[in-house]
Design a protein around this motif. Structure first.
Motif, PDB file in Angstrom:
ATOM      1  N   ARG A  57      37.903  78.436 144.297  1.00 28.38           N
ATOM      2  CA  ARG A  57      37.511  77.993 142.965  1.00 28.38           C
ATOM      3  C   ARG A  57      38.523  77.020 142.375  1.00 28.38           C
ATOM      4  N   LYS A  58      39.812  77.356 142.451  1.00 28.31           N
ATOM      5  CA  LYS A  58      40.851  76.486 141.897  1.00 28.31           C
ATOM      6  C   LYS A  58      40.845  75.126 142.586  1.00 28.31           C
ATOM      7  N   PHE A  59      40.662  75.129 143.911  1.00 27.71           N
ATOM      8  CA  PHE A  59      40.626  73.883 144.674  1.00 27.71           C
ATOM      9  C   PHE A  59      39.445  73.017 144.239  1.00 27.71           C
ATOM     10  N   ALA A  60      38.281  73.642 144.051  1.00 26.27           N
ATOM     11  CA  ALA A  60      37.093  72.902 143.625  1.00 26.27           C
ATOM     12  C   ALA A  60      37.267  72.321 142.223  1.00 26.27           C
ATOM     13  N   LEU A  61      37.867  73.103 141.325  1.00 25.74           N
ATOM     14  CA  LEU A  61      38.089  72.617 139.965  1.00 25.74           C
ATOM     15  C   LEU A  61      39.073  71.449 139.942  1.00 25.74           C
ATOM     16  N   GLU A  62      40.064  71.458 140.830  1.00 29.05           N
ATOM     17  CA  GLU A  62      41.015  70.351 140.910  1.00 29.05           C
ATOM     18  C   GLU A  62      40.319  69.069 141.366  1.00 29.05           C
ATOM     19  N   ILE A  63      39.404  69.196 142.349  1.00 27.30           N
ATOM     20  CA  ILE A  63      38.658  68.024 142.815  1.00 27.30           C
ATOM     21  C   ILE A  63      37.785  67.466 141.696  1.00 27.30           C
ATOM     22  N   GLY A 104      37.208  63.083 137.476  1.00 31.67           N
ATOM     23  CA  GLY A 104      36.863  62.808 136.090  1.00 31.67           C
ATOM     24  C   GLY A 104      35.534  63.408 135.669  1.00 31.67           C
ATOM     25  N   LEU A 105      35.147  64.515 136.317  1.00 29.63           N
ATOM     26  CA  LEU A 105      33.839  65.112 136.042  1.00 29.63           C
ATOM     27  C   LEU A 105      33.937  66.442 135.302  1.00 29.63           C
ATOM     28  N   SER A 106      35.097  66.721 134.721  1.00 28.92           N
ATOM     29  CA  SER A 106      35.288  68.023 134.066  1.00 28.92           C
ATOM     30  C   SER A 106      34.353  68.238 132.886  1.00 28.92           C
ATOM     31  N   VAL A 107      33.937  67.149 132.234  1.00 22.11           N
ATOM     32  CA  VAL A 107      33.097  67.280 131.037  1.00 22.11           C
ATOM     33  C   VAL A 107      31.615  67.173 131.367  1.00 22.11           C
ATOM     34  N   CYS A 108      31.272  67.014 132.638  1.00 24.17           N
ATOM     35  CA  CYS A 108      29.860  66.882 133.012  1.00 24.17           C
ATOM     36  C   CYS A 108      29.127  68.210 132.833  1.00 24.17           C
ATOM     37  N   LYS A 109      27.845  68.107 132.555  1.00 16.67           N
ATOM     38  CA  LYS A 109      27.032  69.301 132.395  1.00 16.67           C
ATOM     39  C   LYS A 109      26.680  69.873 133.760  1.00 16.67           C
ATOM     40  N   LEU A 110      26.630  71.202 133.825  1.00 16.80           N
ATOM     41  CA  LEU A 110      26.275  71.865 135.067  1.00 16.80           C
ATOM     42  C   LEU A 110      24.777  71.761 135.312  1.00 16.80           C
ATOM     43  N   ASP A 127      21.970  51.627 144.419  1.00 16.35           N
ATOM     44  CA  ASP A 127      21.189  52.480 143.525  1.00 16.35           C
ATOM     45  C   ASP A 127      22.068  53.498 142.833  1.00 16.35           C
ATOM     46  N   TYR A 128      23.015  54.070 143.588  1.00 17.26           N
ATOM     47  CA  TYR A 128      23.903  55.086 143.029  1.00 17.26           C
ATOM     48  C   TYR A 128      24.786  54.500 141.939  1.00 17.26           C
ATOM     49  N   ASP A 129      25.376  53.335 142.208  1.00 16.95           N
ATOM     50  CA  ASP A 129      26.228  52.685 141.213  1.00 16.95           C
ATOM     51  C   ASP A 129      25.441  52.336 139.960  1.00 16.95           C
ATOM     52  N   ALA A 130      24.173  51.928 140.143  1.00 17.82           N
ATOM     53  CA  ALA A 130      23.333  51.601 138.990  1.00 17.82           C
ATOM     54  C   ALA A 130      23.078  52.844 138.156  1.00 17.82           C
ATOM     55  N   GLY A 131      22.893  53.981 138.825  1.00 15.65           N
ATOM     56  CA  GLY A 131      22.674  55.230 138.104  1.00 15.65           C
ATOM     57  C   GLY A 131      23.892  55.643 137.312  1.00 15.65           C
ATOM     58  N   ILE A 132      25.083  55.431 137.892  1.00 16.62           N
ATOM     59  CA  ILE A 132      26.322  55.770 137.186  1.00 16.62           C
ATOM     60  C   ILE A 132      26.480  54.907 135.953  1.00 16.62           C
ATOM     61  N   SER A 133      26.148  53.618 136.070  1.00 16.14           N
ATOM     62  CA  SER A 133      26.313  52.703 134.947  1.00 16.14           C
ATOM     63  C   SER A 133      25.380  53.053 133.794  1.00 16.14           C
ATOM     64  N   GLN A 134      24.281  53.786 134.085  1.00 15.69           N
ATOM     65  CA  GLN A 134      23.361  54.201 133.044  1.00 15.69           C
ATOM     66  C   GLN A 134      23.756  55.555 132.444  1.00 15.69           C
ATOM     67  N   GLU A 135      24.973  56.007 132.759  1.00 12.90           N
ATOM     68  CA  GLU A 135      25.549  57.234 132.219  1.00 12.90           C
ATOM     69  C   GLU A 135      24.760  58.476 132.629  1.00 12.90           C
ATOM     70  N   THR A 136      24.204  58.439 133.831  1.00 11.09           N
ATOM     71  CA  THR A 136      23.614  59.653 134.353  1.00 11.09           C
ATOM     72  C   THR A 136      24.715  60.506 134.934  1.00 11.09           C
ATOM     73  N   ASP A 137      24.456  61.779 135.087  1.00 13.19           N
ATOM     74  CA  ASP A 137      25.478  62.667 135.630  1.00 13.19           C
ATOM     75  C   ASP A 137      25.732  62.339 137.085  1.00 13.19           C
ATOM     76  N   PRO A 138      26.979  61.965 137.449  1.00 15.27           N
ATOM     77  CA  PRO A 138      27.285  61.696 138.854  1.00 15.27           C
ATOM     78  C   PRO A 138      27.403  62.982 139.637  1.00 15.27           C
ATOM     79  N   VAL A 139      27.339  62.867 140.959  1.00 12.99           N
ATOM     80  CA  VAL A 139      27.495  64.020 141.828  1.00 12.99           C
ATOM     81  C   VAL A 139      28.727  63.848 142.678  1.00 12.99           C
ATOM     82  N   LEU A 140      29.198  64.940 143.238  1.00 12.77           N
ATOM     83  CA  LEU A 140      30.448  64.938 143.986  1.00 12.77           C
ATOM     84  C   LEU A 140      30.284  64.596 145.453  1.00 12.77           C
TER      85      LEU A 140
END
Length: 228
Positions: free
Chosen positions: A98-104, A109-115, A130-143
């Motif tokens: 868990r600690k390792f995952a939270l550090e990643i 920079g995804l600590s404030v993202c919604k689950l 397509d992925y970069d375009a989605g990020i620029s539209q402030e969609t929730d990124p994935v890890l």
């Protein structure tokens, strides 16, 4: 169980073998010692070693041997090792990442993202554009790399393996997904793009099975060295 500072690896291995330890043929960083019902297991990582066993007296004697042979430092019971938290209770030992995952998540920079139970729509195959375009539209990124998608199908109680065909819309390479269990416990799991472009779905499946077979041969040999 304890952690110690590791001396020169070549000399250290020779000293372990001289003390009656056996070096695993499947993982050279693992050493085992058995005498009657007493067992000691050693795992080496860079400058540290992890000592495990079922005989406190034997472990104490082995530590004294190390202290008399090398300049080492006993760090006591481990609480965190290779990204794994180690907690103890009367019921046994609990391992958590868990600690390792939270550090990643924090470094990304995804600590404030919604689950979300499913971070992206299933079966969607996005290119990097397509992925970069989605990020620029402030969609929730994935890890994870969204161009990689794999599903696992249970083949037996011990191992699961599956592959897809030409999933990546950019490279057309397939993806192998596998997981291996010992009883109800998950030992190994991987999802990885195959190194070459498969010419058919059958070829992609064979590559997945070959990768899973290699993983199983390694794990079976390592478990056998550990007395399982």
């Amino acid at each position: 169980m304890g952690l110690s500072k590791l001396p020169d690896s070549g000399k250290f291995s020779e000293s372990l073998i001289a003390a009656g330890f056996q070096q695993s043929r499947f993982d050279y960083a693992v050493f085992t010692w058995t005498k009657g019902t007493s067992s000691i297991y050693l795992m080496i990582y860079v400058h540290d070693i992890l000592i495990m066993g079922n005989d406190e007296v034997a472990i104490k004697g082995f530590k004294q041997y190390l202290h008399s042979t090398f300049h080492i430092k006993d760090l006591g019971l481990p609480k965190y090792f290779l990204g794994i938290e180690i907690a103890r209770s009367y019921q046994g030992i609990s391992l958590s990442q868990r600690k390792f995952a939270l550090e990643i998540i924090s470094k990304a920079g995804l600590s404030v993202c919604k689950l979300a139970i499913i971070p992206i729509e299933q079966n969607v195959k996005l290119t990097i554009v397509d992925y970069d375009a989605g990020i620029s539209q402030e969609t929730d990124p994935v890890l994870e790399d969204p161009s990689v998608h794999a599903q696992a199908e249970v083949v037996s109680h011990e191992r699961c393996t599956e592959s897809d065909y030409a999933t990546c819309p950019m490279s057309r390479r397939s993806t192998t997904g596998l997981c291996i269990k010992l009883g109800d416990y998950l030992l190994s799991w991987k999802t990885k793009k195959q190194p070459t472009v498969s010419l058919s779905s059958a070829e992609a499946e064979y590559q997945a099975m070959a990768k899973t077979t290699c993983e199983m041969v390694w794990l079976r040999g390592l478990l056998r060295d550990l007395g399982v």
